[in-house]
Structures are given as C-alpha cells and as structure tokens.
Design an enzyme around this catalytic site. Structure first.
Site, PDB file in Angstrom:
ATOM      1  N   PHE A 131       0.855  -1.183   0.000  1.00 25.84           N
ATOM      2  CA  PHE A 131       0.000   0.000   0.000  1.00 25.84           C
ATOM      3  C   PHE A 131       0.891   1.231   0.000  1.00 25.84           C
ATOM      4  O   PHE A 131       1.729   1.393   0.890  1.00 25.84           O
ATOM      5  CB  PHE A 131      -0.920   0.034   1.222  1.00 25.84           C
ATOM      6  N   ASP A 216       9.248   2.593   1.792  1.00 21.49           N
ATOM      7  CA  ASP A 216       8.053   3.301   2.246  1.00 21.49           C
ATOM      8  C   ASP A 216       7.938   3.045   3.747  1.00 21.49           C
ATOM      9  O   ASP A 216       7.504   1.977   4.176  1.00 21.49           O
ATOM     10  CB  ASP A 216       6.822   2.782   1.491  1.00 21.49           C
ATOM     11  N   LYS A 245       2.630  10.063   8.276  1.00 24.19           N
ATOM     12  CA  LYS A 245       1.922   9.604   9.471  1.00 24.19           C
ATOM     13  C   LYS A 245       2.516  10.143  10.779  1.00 24.19           C
ATOM     14  O   LYS A 245       2.295  11.304  11.094  1.00 24.19           O
ATOM     15  CB  LYS A 245       1.796   8.080   9.459  1.00 24.19           C
TER      16      LYS A 245
END
Ligand SMILES: *Cc1c(COP(=O)(O)O)cnc(C)c1O
Length: 396
Positions: A131, A216, A245
């Site tokens: 993702f 990532d 995040k």
C-alpha cells in the site's frame, strides 16, 4: 428528518462521533472513553493532545501560518537537518501526506535516471500486498485491484512481484528498471514483516544493477519499531525513503528523504507544492522529533513492545479459535484472526477499544508510543475480554 448526507460516501465509519483525545484515550461527544490502539492508523504516535505538540503548534499559530515555498522557512531547514542527522539522508522534500511523499520518491527516482541520460529507466518494482497511497500513481504502485478498479487505465511504470520474493524481483529487473519500492513492514497488507535478510538482499540486488532502493516507512517508521526507522534493524539503508503519518503526530505532513546522489535530478522548478513544509507542520514535526530523539524514548518503546508481544502471544495460546498468529515488530503489532477480522474489530469496539483491520484477516494493534505499561495491560485485558466473548459464541 434531514436525510441529506453531505459527504462523499467513501468511508464505512464506525458509530463513534469523536470529540477530543487525551493520551491513549479518545472521547466521543457523549463522554464515553475509548482505548485508542489504532492511533489514527499509526499517526498519533505521541497520543492525543501531547502537551509538547500542543505548545509547539499554538506558539507557531501565533507567529506565522503560511508563506508558500517562495521564501525560506527556518522550521523546514531545521527539521530537514535533524532528519538527515538521524538517518541515511542528505536531502529532504516536505509534502502534506504519505501519498505525496511516495509521488516525490517516484519522481526523484525517474529524474535521477533522466539527468544521467537514461530516460528509459522508469519502471519501479513493487510487492504484492503493498500500500503506497490513493493517488493515481500510488494505486498503480500498490497494485491492489480493489483500489484500481473503475479508475481508468492503470498508470504505467510499475511491475509487481510476490511479497518479499527476492528471486522474482531479480527476474523482473530489465533495462527499463529504475528502482525497487518496498515497505519494510507492510501495514495495510496485514503487518507482514519483510525479513532483515530480504532487505539486505534487495540492497545488494539494487547495487548490482545500479537501481535505487526506495523504502516506504510511512507507517512502520518514526519510532514504532523501537528504532527511528524500521530498516535500521536490518543494517541497510535505502537511497530514497518516504515518511509521513507519525512524523506529524496528527498534523498533516509527509517527507521524501534521499541521498545527495539520488536527489541529483531534483533541481529548481521540477517539483513543488503549495503547502508542503508549511510552518505549522514544521513546528509540529520538530516537536515530534524533540520527544522521539530524547534519551531513552526508543528504548522505552522496545520495552513496552516486549510486554505487548508477551500479552498477544498469551492470547493466541488461550484463544486459538479467535487468534491464530502474532505479527509485527515493536509497537507495530498484528493478530491474525480465525474469525473475520471485522467481527473482532466490532467486538473490541463494543469493549471500547479501537484497533484497525488490515489485509490477510489481521487486526492492527498500533498503540501510541507513549502508552504506559498499565495502558498496554489494559489493552491486553480488553482484547482478552473480547476474545472470551467471541470464543464462547464461536464454540456455541
Ligand atoms: C498511509 C500510508 C500511505 C499513504 O499515506 P496518506 O497520508 O494516506 O496519503 C502510503 N504508504 C503506507 C505504507 C501507508 O501506511
């Protein structure tokens, strides 16, 4: 009755109307408290309303909100300096979200080959279950059918191989390959940890073929595994990395970090953003680093993680008809479920505990990194109560 629904119908939301948060607790408008072990999907790493973050944001709010990137923003240079100091990186580009940080990583990799006179090297190898965000390029990178369907032609330039399959990655390398992009721990995909050995082999594969390695770390980074970034456990470094995040602790921010060499194609005018690196976001990002880089913080995360892991293993032993496997590193934990994970999430919700579902029938347990031993124990006890109820109804 007003039946008009003003929002896009893109979320299936839980029946919880949030009002305020404090530490590991999220309060609804009726005053009920929920133990928040989802942390806004690994965003609220320092819990809700952390006093140092609140102070940094309010102080900055009184001074300056926004200027654009036409001028120098001291907080931006400072945060970049500190991130470079703490990592492999020499250069940082600030964005507003994870997907934008990945977009920047993809563009940085392609520009690298463009300025070296190899403009045909554009393809990026990614892994099944990945993702990387919801923009048109990042859904193509993630390669998941459920996110691509109905949005027209998939953006070209992404080649996907099975999860953590080094031989498949090797076989996928061609003269058009630019980079390999991987989450050291898949979050959305189900807390699937890529072994340290595989990360090292990917580094070697990239070196062998002159490819760029992109990590990532949007979900697994920023202290969650007990190191500032998850790849540190493997002793290898990427050429480019995306963070977001927890970097903003709840304030929207993203960052693309790169070595001097990997960033060499990113020259004036080729990339930009209106809000990225905005003074408010930078004040909060610097405040997050103040806390995370303080002596002993990451060691404490590791200690708390050990308690969490022991508790989760106990639950798998006690309720094998509910939980089948413990996954993860540090406070990025997952439980694979024997029942549909949505049922487990719902039972926990009834017990006023928040967790996040993920792929592979997993529930993600992502407590704020500031959770105390007692709060971790409270989480285990709520998980146990939910499992007991599910186990009984399962058996009945
Ligand atoms: C959340 C996430 C993204 C996307 O971040 P957004 O801020 O939602 O755009 C990308 N990659 C990973 C691993 C993520 O967890």
């Amino acid at each position: 009755m007003n039946t008009h629904m003003p929002l896009f119908d893109t979320y299936k939301r839980a029946p919880l109307t949030v009002e305020r948060g404090e530490g590991v607790w999220l309060h609804d408008v009726a005053g009920a408290a929920y133990l928040d072990f989802g942390s806004g999907i690994a965003v609220n790493a320092l819990g809700h309303a952390h006093p140092h973050l609140v102070e940094a944001l309010t102080e900055q709010a009184k001074k300056l909100w926004h200027t654009s990137n036409l001028y120098e923003i001291p907080g931006q240079t400072r945060l970049a300096d500190r991130l470079c100091e703490a990592t492999f990186a020499d250069r940082v580009f600030f964005a507003n979200s994870g997907a934008e940080a990945i977009e920047c990583a993809i563009k940085t990799a392609r520009r690298y080959f463009h300025v070296r006179g190899e403009p045909g090297r554009v393809d990026i190898i990614t892994f099944e279950g990945a993702f990387h965000g919801r923009t048109l390029a990042t859904i193509a990178a993630g390669g998941q059918a459920k996110y691509l369907e109905g949005f027209g032609p998939k953006a070209p330039g992404f080649v996907q191989v099975p999860f953590a399959d080094i031989e498949a990655a090797r076989a996928a390398v061609t003269e058009t390959t630019a980079a390999i992009l991987i989450e050291p721990i898949q979050g959305e995909g189900g807390i699937r940890v890529v072994s340290e050995q595989t990360l090292r082999e990917l580094r070697a594969l990239c070196d062998e073929h002159g490819l760029l390695l992109i990590f990532d770390e949007i979900q697994c980074g920023m202290g969650r595994t007990g190191r500032l970034f998850a790849h540190e456990h493997a002793g290898v470094t990427p050429d480019i990395m995306a963070s977001a995040k927890a970097l903003g602790g709840g304030f929207p921010v993203g960052a693309c970090l790169a070595t001097e060499d990997a960033a060499s194609g990113m020259v004036p005018g080729v990339h930009g953003t209106t809000y990225g690196g905005n003074p408010l976001a930078m004040a909060v990002g610097n405040a997050v680093l103040d806390v995370m880089l303080a002596d002993g913080f990451l060691e404490t995360v590791e200690r708390r993680a050990l308690r969490l892991k022991q508790g989760l293993h106990g639950l798998v032993d006690q309720f094998p008809d509910v939980f089948t496997e413990v996954r993860g590193t540090g406070l990025m934990a997952g439980l694979q479920c024997a029942l549909p994970n949505t049922q487990v999430v719902a039972a926990l919700f009834d017990g006023h505990m928040l967790v996040v579902p993920a792929g592979d029938n997993v529930i993600r347990i992502l407590p704020p990194l500031i959770a105390t031993d007692a709060e971790i124990a409270e989480g285990i006890s709520r998980l146990e109560a939910a499992a007991r109820g599910l186990s009984a109804s399962h058996a009945a």
